[in-house]
Design a protein around this motif. Structure first.
Motif, PDB file in Angstrom:
ATOM      1  N   ASP A 229     -13.807  -8.407  -6.321  1.00  0.00           N
ATOM      2  CA  ASP A 229     -14.463  -7.579  -5.311  1.00  0.00           C
ATOM      3  C   ASP A 229     -13.512  -7.026  -4.259  1.00  0.00           C
ATOM      4  O   ASP A 229     -13.895  -6.150  -3.472  1.00  0.00           O
ATOM      5  CB  ASP A 229     -15.567  -8.383  -4.612  1.00  0.00           C
ATOM      6  N   ASP A 230     -12.283  -7.527  -4.233  1.00  0.00           N
ATOM      7  CA  ASP A 230     -11.287  -6.952  -3.324  1.00  0.00           C
ATOM      8  C   ASP A 230     -11.138  -5.448  -3.545  1.00  0.00           C
ATOM      9  O   ASP A 230     -10.894  -4.687  -2.598  1.00  0.00           O
ATOM     10  CB  ASP A 230      -9.913  -7.599  -3.532  1.00  0.00           C
ATOM     11  N   TRP A 231     -11.283  -5.009  -4.806  1.00  0.00           N
ATOM     12  CA  TRP A 231     -11.008  -3.611  -5.138  1.00  0.00           C
ATOM     13  C   TRP A 231     -11.913  -2.650  -4.372  1.00  0.00           C
ATOM     14  O   TRP A 231     -11.432  -1.715  -3.739  1.00  0.00           O
ATOM     15  CB  TRP A 231     -11.157  -3.384  -6.644  1.00  0.00           C
ATOM     16  N   PHE A 232     -13.223  -2.881  -4.439  1.00  0.00           N
ATOM     17  CA  PHE A 232     -14.093  -1.901  -3.772  1.00  0.00           C
ATOM     18  C   PHE A 232     -14.063  -2.087  -2.259  1.00  0.00           C
ATOM     19  O   PHE A 232     -14.218  -1.109  -1.500  1.00  0.00           O
ATOM     20  CB  PHE A 232     -15.523  -1.967  -4.327  1.00  0.00           C
ATOM     21  N   LEU A 233     -13.842  -3.317  -1.769  1.00  0.00           N
ATOM     22  CA  LEU A 233     -13.777  -3.523  -0.322  1.00  0.00           C
ATOM     23  C   LEU A 233     -12.592  -2.781   0.283  1.00  0.00           C
ATOM     24  O   LEU A 233     -12.732  -2.056   1.279  1.00  0.00           O
ATOM     25  CB  LEU A 233     -13.666  -5.025  -0.021  1.00  0.00           C
ATOM     26  N   ILE A 234     -11.435  -2.953  -0.333  1.00  0.00           N
ATOM     27  CA  ILE A 234     -10.240  -2.314   0.206  1.00  0.00           C
ATOM     28  C   ILE A 234     -10.280  -0.804  -0.010  1.00  0.00           C
ATOM     29  O   ILE A 234      -9.888  -0.024   0.878  1.00  0.00           O
ATOM     30  CB  ILE A 234      -8.972  -2.928  -0.435  1.00  0.00           C
ATOM     31  N   PHE A 235     -10.775  -0.350  -1.161  1.00  0.00           N
ATOM     32  CA  PHE A 235     -10.837   1.089  -1.396  1.00  0.00           C
ATOM     33  C   PHE A 235     -11.779   1.759  -0.397  1.00  0.00           C
ATOM     34  O   PHE A 235     -11.473   2.823   0.152  1.00  0.00           O
ATOM     35  CB  PHE A 235     -11.282   1.393  -2.824  1.00  0.00           C
ATOM     36  N   ASP A 236     -12.937   1.152  -0.154  1.00  0.00           N
ATOM     37  CA  ASP A 236     -13.879   1.736   0.808  1.00  0.00           C
ATOM     38  C   ASP A 236     -13.272   1.806   2.201  1.00  0.00           C
ATOM     39  O   ASP A 236     -13.395   2.815   2.901  1.00  0.00           O
ATOM     40  CB  ASP A 236     -15.162   0.903   0.850  1.00  0.00           C
ATOM     41  N   ALA A 237     -12.625   0.712   2.616  1.00  0.00           N
ATOM     42  CA  ALA A 237     -12.026   0.697   3.950  1.00  0.00           C
ATOM     43  C   ALA A 237     -10.849   1.663   4.032  1.00  0.00           C
ATOM     44  O   ALA A 237     -10.649   2.342   5.047  1.00  0.00           O
ATOM     45  CB  ALA A 237     -11.573  -0.714   4.298  1.00  0.00           C
ATOM     46  N   HIS A 238     -10.083   1.751   2.953  1.00  0.00           N
ATOM     47  CA  HIS A 238      -8.909   2.628   2.927  1.00  0.00           C
ATOM     48  C   HIS A 238      -9.312   4.101   3.032  1.00  0.00           C
ATOM     49  O   HIS A 238      -8.666   4.882   3.733  1.00  0.00           O
ATOM     50  CB  HIS A 238      -8.121   2.391   1.629  1.00  0.00           C
ATOM     51  N   THR A 239     -10.369   4.462   2.334  1.00  0.00           N
ATOM     52  CA  THR A 239     -10.745   5.883   2.274  1.00  0.00           C
ATOM     53  C   THR A 239     -11.744   6.285   3.351  1.00  0.00           C
ATOM     54  O   THR A 239     -11.825   7.467   3.705  1.00  0.00           O
ATOM     55  CB  THR A 239     -11.350   6.217   0.899  1.00  0.00           C
ATOM     56  N   GLN A 240     -12.523   5.337   3.885  1.00  0.00           N
ATOM     57  CA  GLN A 240     -13.573   5.711   4.837  1.00  0.00           C
ATOM     58  C   GLN A 240     -13.483   4.975   6.167  1.00  0.00           C
ATOM     59  O   GLN A 240     -14.345   5.149   7.029  1.00  0.00           O
ATOM     60  CB  GLN A 240     -14.947   5.461   4.190  1.00  0.00           C
ATOM     61  N   GLY A 241     -12.460   4.154   6.327  1.00  0.00           N
ATOM     62  CA  GLY A 241     -12.257   3.482   7.593  1.00  0.00           C
ATOM     63  C   GLY A 241     -12.892   2.105   7.631  1.00  0.00           C
ATOM     64  O   GLY A 241     -13.842   1.810   6.903  1.00  0.00           O
ATOM     65  N   ALA A 242     -12.365   1.233   8.514  1.00  0.00           N
ATOM     66  CA  ALA A 242     -12.828  -0.144   8.589  1.00  0.00           C
ATOM     67  C   ALA A 242     -14.290  -0.250   9.001  1.00  0.00           C
ATOM     68  O   ALA A 242     -14.967  -1.215   8.651  1.00  0.00           O
ATOM     69  CB  ALA A 242     -11.951  -0.928   9.572  1.00  0.00           C
TER      70      ALA A 242
ATOM     71  N   TYR B 160      -5.034   7.828  -8.203  1.00  0.00           N
ATOM     72  CA  TYR B 160      -5.203   9.267  -8.345  1.00  0.00           C
ATOM     73  C   TYR B 160      -5.779   9.945  -7.084  1.00  0.00           C
ATOM     74  O   TYR B 160      -5.414  11.083  -6.780  1.00  0.00           O
ATOM     75  CB  TYR B 160      -6.100   9.574  -9.559  1.00  0.00           C
ATOM     76  N   TYR B 161      -6.696   9.297  -6.407  1.00  0.00           N
ATOM     77  CA  TYR B 161      -7.369   9.936  -5.269  1.00  0.00           C
ATOM     78  C   TYR B 161      -7.533   8.969  -4.100  1.00  0.00           C
ATOM     79  O   TYR B 161      -8.648   8.584  -3.728  1.00  0.00           O
ATOM     80  CB  TYR B 161      -8.739  10.481  -5.695  1.00  0.00           C
ATOM     81  N   PRO B 162      -6.407   8.544  -3.503  1.00  0.00           N
ATOM     82  CA  PRO B 162      -6.468   7.560  -2.402  1.00  0.00           C
ATOM     83  C   PRO B 162      -6.698   8.200  -1.031  1.00  0.00           C
ATOM     84  O   PRO B 162      -6.645   7.499  -0.026  1.00  0.00           O
ATOM     85  CB  PRO B 162      -5.087   6.913  -2.454  1.00  0.00           C
ATOM     86  N   GLU B 163      -6.944   9.523  -0.982  1.00  0.00           N
ATOM     87  CA  GLU B 163      -7.054  10.209   0.301  1.00  0.00           C
ATOM     88  C   GLU B 163      -8.302   9.763   1.066  1.00  0.00           C
ATOM     89  O   GLU B 163      -9.285   9.290   0.501  1.00  0.00           O
ATOM     90  CB  GLU B 163      -7.098  11.722   0.102  1.00  0.00           C
ATOM     91  N   LYS B 164      -8.258   9.947   2.388  1.00  0.00           N
ATOM     92  CA  LYS B 164      -9.411   9.654   3.237  1.00  0.00           C
ATOM     93  C   LYS B 164     -10.588  10.535   2.827  1.00  0.00           C
ATOM     94  O   LYS B 164     -10.418  11.694   2.443  1.00  0.00           O
ATOM     95  CB  LYS B 164      -9.071   9.923   4.707  1.00  0.00           C
ATOM     96  N   GLN B 165     -11.815   9.970   2.913  1.00  0.00           N
ATOM     97  CA  GLN B 165     -13.023  10.708   2.545  1.00  0.00           C
ATOM     98  C   GLN B 165     -14.015  10.650   3.703  1.00  0.00           C
ATOM     99  O   GLN B 165     -13.900   9.823   4.603  1.00  0.00           O
ATOM    100  CB  GLN B 165     -13.657  10.097   1.300  1.00  0.00           C
ATOM    101  N   ASN B 166     -15.019  11.555   3.650  1.00  0.00           N
ATOM    102  CA  ASN B 166     -16.070  11.483   4.650  1.00  0.00           C
ATOM    103  C   ASN B 166     -17.321  10.875   4.030  1.00  0.00           C
ATOM    104  O   ASN B 166     -17.342  10.558   2.857  1.00  0.00           O
ATOM    105  CB  ASN B 166     -16.361  12.870   5.245  1.00  0.00           C
TER     106      ASN B 166
END
Length: 474
Positions: A43-56, A468-474
């Motif tokens: 579950d680390d994967w989606f937690l870190i990806f969400d925080a990385h792309t959409q903020g803590a 492939y798509y680590p950029e910030k998202q809204n």
């Protein structure tokens, strides 16, 4: 006489600090040798990806359905550590260490002349081999912090009832109640540890030995009530104000099954007995058997070497304790103390499992090993009484060494397996990127890793999107 008392006090402080240091170093040997080689896991994967792309702050969206308090912890921790997994390993180790220190402190205030068994119980809590998710430190950050706060709260309780001055006593009560509200808010099934708080209060009152049975019960209840308020506040909020959207953490839905089918209660009893047997006895054998015999030679020898060092440290701690506080070894013949601590241990080990059982979950040595963690202190008490009941001093020392070796080697083997998964996943995605350097958004991915099962879809889309798509998202 006064000089002797000062010397005894100095030696007692030295031995306490030395044993604290032994716990710290043993924890490093057990949990940190491979921390720098482990990556994200489950579950680390989606937690870190969400925080990385959409903020803590996005953690509030993740946890609002079941455990909203965890969002504040993860938001703070992510702002502090970011995507760097090594810091989550360090903080998880620190929380485990603080939990063992807090338990040691609490026991030492109740039974100051029994420092050797107090140390062994704290040690067994620290290295308990039944909990196998320590290498998954991002997802389990809140669970391990909850454990830490539970034992800190219990230690504050013992301190509060030992302090006679009203001002400091109120401060300790306040700290105990505050941490006692926070820890179940992070992970509600840790609430079973309240039995340990009540047991230590009871033991403290019984030691005074100046009350009738009725007066003893009344005094225990009076002392307990301020600290009981923490659990009451949490339960009122949980049952009457918070509406969970996740069935697994919906206590009303789980109890509804009991009323719908009386057989549910019988199954709870059967599962409770099975899980109690697992966490107390099988935890010292099954994880070791499952993990220790499937290692590369390098990992096998390294794990054995670190486990031996951990054993030597523990034995040196016991030798230093015997030198500085020889009176602390009266515990080896005191049957009254053994009865007290055994009763406390059995109640803690079993009742800490009860919140897990009533939500229809089980403690095992796979994905649900987290449910064994709350019972670890009780297990430590039971095992310590067993060790100290053995007549032969040499056999006692040998068994302590064997248990420390098993626990240390199990955790190293567990971490080595996690490193292997990390390496294989890294190699897998390196091959994918080399062959498909530009996967378009919306592409369906099907993967099969050579090591480690794919249990959730984010085991695949997590690393893919990071690449492939680590950029910030809204």
């Amino acid at each position: 006489m006064e000089k002797r008392d000062r010397m005894d006090s100095t030696n007692s402080s030295k031995s306490l600090l030395y044993l604290f240091a032994v716990l710290a170093v043993v924890g490093v040997l057990v949990y940190l040798p491979l921390a720098g080689q482990m990556g994200y896991y489950k579950d680390d994967w989606f937690l870190i990806f969400d925080a990385h792309t959409q903020g803590a702050e996005f953690f509030h969206e993740i946890y609002k359905i079941d455990r909203p308090a965890r969002a504040y912890v993860m938001q703070f921790v992510y702002n502090l550590f970011g995507d760097r997994v090594i810091y989550y390993h360090l903080s998880a180790y620190l929380f485990r260490l603080l939990a063992s220190w807090a338990l040691f402190w609490a026991l030492d205030m109740i039974w100051p002349k029994y420092r050797k068994p107090n140390f062994l119980i704290a040690l067994l809590l620290l290295i308990y081999p039944g909990f196998l998710s320590q290498f998954n430190p991002i997802d389990y950050q809140a669970q391990i912090l909850s454990l830490c706060l539970a034992f800190v709260s219990i230690a504050f309780t013992v301190k509060a009832i030992k302090v006679q001055t009203p001002g400091p006593r109120l401060v300790w009560i306040g700290l105990s109640v505050l941490t006692g509200i926070i820890y179940p808010a992070l992970v509600e099934y840790m609430l079973g540890l309240e039995v340990l708080r009540l047991s230590l209060i009871a033991q403290s009152v019984v030691q005074e030995n100046s009350f009738t049975p009725k007066e003893t019960i009344q005094r225990i209840v009076r002392l307990w009530l301020p600290f009981l308020s923490a659990s009451v506040i949490f339960l009122i909020w949980r049952f009457f104000f918070f509406e969970t959207e996740r069935r697994a953490t919906d206590l009303g839905a789980q109890f509804g099954q009991l009323f719908a089918s009386p057989l549910t209660g019988l199954w709870w009893l059967v599962n409770w007995i099975q899980d109690g047997f697992r966490v107390v006895f099988l935890a010292w054998a099954v994880p070791f058997y499952n993990l220790a015999f499937d290692l590369r030679l390098k990992d096998l020898l390294t794990g054995m070497g670190l486990a031996v060092i951990a054993v030597l440290l523990v034995l040196s701690g016991l030798l230093e304790l015997r030198r500085l506080n020889p009176e602390s070894f009266v515990d080896e013949t005191d049957s009254n103390w053994k009865k007290q601590i055994l009763l406390t241990g059995v109640l803690t080990a079993l009742l800490a499992l009860l919140p897990v059982i009533v939500v229809n979950r089980h403690a095992d040595f796979g994905d649900y090993s987290r449910y064994s963690l709350a019972s670890a202190a009780g297990v430590g008490m039971i095992v310590t009484v067993f060790l100290l009941s053995i007549a032969s001093a040499r056999l006692r020392i040998a068994l302590i060494a064997i248990l420390v070796f098993i626990a240390s080697f199990t955790h190293y083997a567990n971490a080595a397996h996690a490193v292997e998964i990390t390496e294989n996943m890294r190699d897998f995605w390196w091959q994918v990127v080399w062959r498909a350097p530009d996967i378009q958004p919306g592409t369906t991915l099907v993967a099969n890793y050579p090591v480690g099962a794919i249990q959730e879809d984010y085991f695949v889309w997590g690393p893919a999107n990071f690449i492939y798509y680590p950029e910030k998202q809204n």
